[in-house]
Design an enzyme around this catalytic site. Structure first.
Site, short mmCIF file in Angstrom:
data_model
loop_
_atom_site.label_atom_id
_atom_site.label_comp_id
_atom_site.label_asym_id
_atom_site.label_seq_id
_atom_site.Cartn_x
_atom_site.Cartn_y
_atom_site.Cartn_z
N LYS A 281 0.85 -1.19 0.00
CA LYS A 281 0.00 0.00 0.00
C LYS A 281 0.88 1.23 0.00
O LYS A 281 1.96 1.24 0.62
CB LYS A 281 -0.88 0.02 1.25
CG LYS A 281 -2.17 0.77 1.06
CD LYS A 281 -3.21 -0.09 0.40
CE LYS A 281 -4.52 0.63 0.18
NZ LYS A 281 -5.57 -0.23 -0.33
N GLY B 31 -26.39 1.35 1.48
CA GLY B 31 -25.50 2.03 0.53
C GLY B 31 -25.69 1.48 -0.87
O GLY B 31 -25.31 0.34 -1.15
N VAL B 32 -26.33 2.28 -1.73
CA VAL B 32 -26.52 1.82 -3.11
C VAL B 32 -25.77 2.76 -4.06
O VAL B 32 -26.33 3.40 -4.94
CB VAL B 32 -28.02 1.67 -3.48
CG1 VAL B 32 -28.53 0.33 -2.98
CG2 VAL B 32 -28.89 2.79 -2.91
N GLY B 33 -24.46 2.84 -3.83
CA GLY B 33 -23.56 3.59 -4.70
C GLY B 33 -23.09 2.66 -5.81
O GLY B 33 -23.85 1.80 -6.28
N VAL C 277 -21.13 -0.02 -6.02
CA VAL C 277 -21.24 -1.47 -5.79
C VAL C 277 -22.67 -1.86 -5.40
O VAL C 277 -23.25 -2.79 -5.97
CB VAL C 277 -20.23 -1.92 -4.70
CG1 VAL C 277 -20.44 -3.40 -4.35
CG2 VAL C 277 -18.80 -1.69 -5.16
N TYR D 78 -25.58 -0.50 -5.85
CA TYR D 78 -26.60 -0.41 -6.91
C TYR D 78 -26.51 -1.61 -7.86
O TYR D 78 -27.51 -2.23 -8.21
CB TYR D 78 -26.44 0.91 -7.69
CG TYR D 78 -27.22 0.91 -8.98
CD1 TYR D 78 -28.61 1.08 -8.98
CD2 TYR D 78 -26.57 0.71 -10.20
CE1 TYR D 78 -29.33 1.04 -10.17
CE2 TYR D 78 -27.28 0.67 -11.39
CZ TYR D 78 -28.65 0.83 -11.37
OH TYR D 78 -29.37 0.78 -12.54
P1 NAD Z 1 -19.71 4.63 -3.42
O1 NAD Z 1 -19.19 5.86 -2.80
O2 NAD Z 1 -20.01 4.61 -4.87
O3 NAD Z 1 -21.04 4.14 -2.65
C1 NAD Z 1 -21.19 4.24 -1.28
C2 NAD Z 1 -22.64 4.64 -1.04
O4 NAD Z 1 -22.88 4.63 0.36
C3 NAD Z 1 -22.97 6.03 -1.55
O5 NAD Z 1 -24.15 6.01 -2.34
C4 NAD Z 1 -23.17 6.84 -0.26
O6 NAD Z 1 -24.13 7.88 -0.41
C5 NAD Z 1 -23.67 5.76 0.67
N1 NAD Z 1 -23.55 6.08 2.09
C6 NAD Z 1 -22.62 6.83 2.72
N2 NAD Z 1 -22.88 6.90 4.03
C7 NAD Z 1 -24.00 6.16 4.24
C8 NAD Z 1 -24.76 5.84 5.39
N3 NAD Z 1 -24.46 6.32 6.59
N4 NAD Z 1 -25.84 5.03 5.24
C9 NAD Z 1 -26.18 4.55 4.03
N5 NAD Z 1 -25.49 4.84 2.90
C10 NAD Z 1 -24.42 5.64 3.01
O7 NAD Z 1 -18.64 3.50 -3.05
P2 NAD Z 1 -18.54 2.02 -3.64
O8 NAD Z 1 -17.45 2.01 -4.66
O9 NAD Z 1 -19.89 1.52 -3.97
O10 NAD Z 1 -17.99 1.26 -2.37
C11 NAD Z 1 -18.84 0.89 -1.32
C12 NAD Z 1 -18.04 0.10 -0.30
O11 NAD Z 1 -17.46 -1.05 -0.93
C13 NAD Z 1 -16.87 0.86 0.32
O12 NAD Z 1 -16.69 0.39 1.64
C14 NAD Z 1 -15.69 0.42 -0.53
O13 NAD Z 1 -14.47 0.54 0.16
C15 NAD Z 1 -16.05 -1.03 -0.77
N6 NAD Z 1 -15.43 -1.62 -1.95
C16 NAD Z 1 -15.64 -1.09 -3.18
C17 NAD Z 1 -15.05 -1.67 -4.29
C18 NAD Z 1 -15.28 -1.14 -5.68
O14 NAD Z 1 -14.94 -1.86 -6.64
N7 NAD Z 1 -15.82 0.04 -5.83
C19 NAD Z 1 -14.21 -2.81 -4.14
C20 NAD Z 1 -14.04 -3.36 -2.85
C21 NAD Z 1 -14.65 -2.74 -1.77
#
Ligand code: NAD
Length: 352
Positions: A92, A188-190, A192, A194
């Site tokens: 890292k 959390g429907v961001g 991942v 969604y």
């Molecule tokens: P993202 O930012 O696109 O989505 C996160 C979502 O969580 C957002 O829509 C945000 O508004 C919402 N959120 C924030 N605080 C919240 C709360 N208190 N209650 C409910 N929702 C809340 O991020 P992502 O890329 O979808 O990643 C989500 C998680 O998965 C993170 O922990 C990330 O580290 C992990 N992750 C992501 C990936 C990837 O490929 N993107 C890979 C491994 C792990």
């Protein structure tokens, strides 16, 4: 920092003891006065291949905090890549974000030289605070970059892996091959969450969703008929599966007693506030799919791009998440241990 402060920091950190006790390979520090770069690259393990891991670019209160963060995250990457069966190790990078940044491209070029000097022992990638553009700039200097603009978004691969992991725990717990009618609550429907919702809906699951972003939940309501619930209390919803896809440390002393689902399986990183919460979940009869085992699709995607593997090979690799999660559930019951401890021991076997 004065010399005495530095000494105090070094003593408090006991850096060599810590490196030894946590099985580290090496730790590198770099300063570049011209650009303001202050960076750390922690290489936990190269036993399985070059150390792969993101570059974090956030402000830190002290260099000690930054070093500890780099070490903690590098070790996590060793476990994550080992459990995913990837031919890479764990590393890292942390760049301490300066208060006044005047030339971001120059800073990332300087970081690129730092990565290059390590001759491929460390491969950098996207992490909190860095962008694909930063990665593209680093790649002007060094080929050891795992996520560039052309490499595509890892989120679909992460979501696919989490989906297969959920199917696996459902098979283990309910002896069911499908998800029809199961009620799944997604926090959390961001990116991942969604895409996971889309898979789960297509598989016949009934969804509840929560997010601080109202547009994100409205979209799930519109597209998947999901019920929108309060983001403060979604963990306590009466449902079959709670799927954390937003925050770390969501499984803690306050939330676990309120969980009504019998499975916790989601994409968020660092879901357990403390390792001991794995046991607390087990004591409550809840099966927890260890986060770094179920959300490895993204790192599999990044490694596949870096090594120029085909999409088919990457997809096949992501499929393996099903078997890994199933094995973890089986061993947890056989050995009467929490799933997070079993996942750690499988990763450690592979790191030896
Ligand atoms: P993202 O930012 O696109 O989505 C996160 C979502 O969580 C957002 O829509 C945000 O508004 C919402 N959120 C924030 N605080 C919240 C709360 N208190 N209650 C409910 N929702 C809340 O991020 P992502 O890329 O979808 O990643 C989500 C998680 O998965 C993170 O922990 C990330 O580290 C992990 N992750 C992501 C990936 C990837 O490929 N993107 C890979 C491994 C792990």
């Amino acid at each position: 920092m004065t010399v005495s402060e530095m000494n105090k920091t070094a003593a408090a950190l006991d850096i060599f003891d810590r490196l030894k006790s946590e099985g580290f390979g090496d730790l590198h520090l770099k300063v570049d006065a011209a650009t303001g770069l202050q960076a750390i690259i922690a290489i936990h393990s190269t036993k399985r291949g070059p150390a792969l891991g993101g570059c974090r670019f956030i402000p830190y209160d002290s260099s000690q905090d930054a070093i500890i963060d780099a070490m903690r995250l590098a070790k996590g990457m060793s476990y994550k890549t080992a459990i995913a069966g990837l031919p890479v190790g764990g590393g890292k990078a942390v760049i301490m974000k300066p208060d006044n940044l005047t030339d971001r491209p120059a800073l990332f070029r300087a970081f690129g030289h730092f990565v290059q000097e390590l001759g491929g022992r460390y491969i950098t990638a996207l992490d909190s605070g860095t962008t694909l553009t930063d990665m593209d700039i680093i790649s002007e200097i060094t080929p050891y970059v795992g996520s560039k603009t052309n490499d595509g978004d890892p989120a679909p691969s992460t979501a696919q892996g989490v989906f297969r992991g959920i199917q696996s725990v459902v098979k283990y717990k309910f002896k069911k091959d499908d998800l029809k009618g199961l009620h799944i609550a997604i926090q959390g429907v961001g990116a991942v969450g969604y895409l996971l919702a889309r898979h789960l809906h297509a598989a016949g699951a009934v969804l509840s969703v929560a997010d601080i972003n109202t547009e994100a939940v409205e979209r799930c309501k519109r597209e998947f008929g999901a019920t929108i619930v309060d983001y403060h209390t979604i963990h306590a919803l009466e449902c079959d599966i709670f799927s954390p896809c937003a925050l770390g440390a969501i499984l803690n002393d306050n939330t676990i007693p309120a969980i009504k689902a019998s499975i916790v399986a989601g994409g968020a990183n660092n879901q357990l506030a403390k390792e001991r919460h794995g046991q607390v979940l087990r004591d409550r009869g809840i099966i927890y799919a260890p986060d770094y085992a179920i959300n490895g699709g993204g790192i599999i995607h990044a490694a596949a791009r870096y090594f120029h593997h085909s999409d088919a090979k990457a997809a096949q690799h992501i499929e393996e998440i099903y078997n890994v999660i199933y094995t973890i559930c089986e061993r947890a019951d056989k050995q009467n241990q929490p799933t997070n401890i079993i996942a750690n021991s499988i990763a450690e076997e592979r790191l030896r």
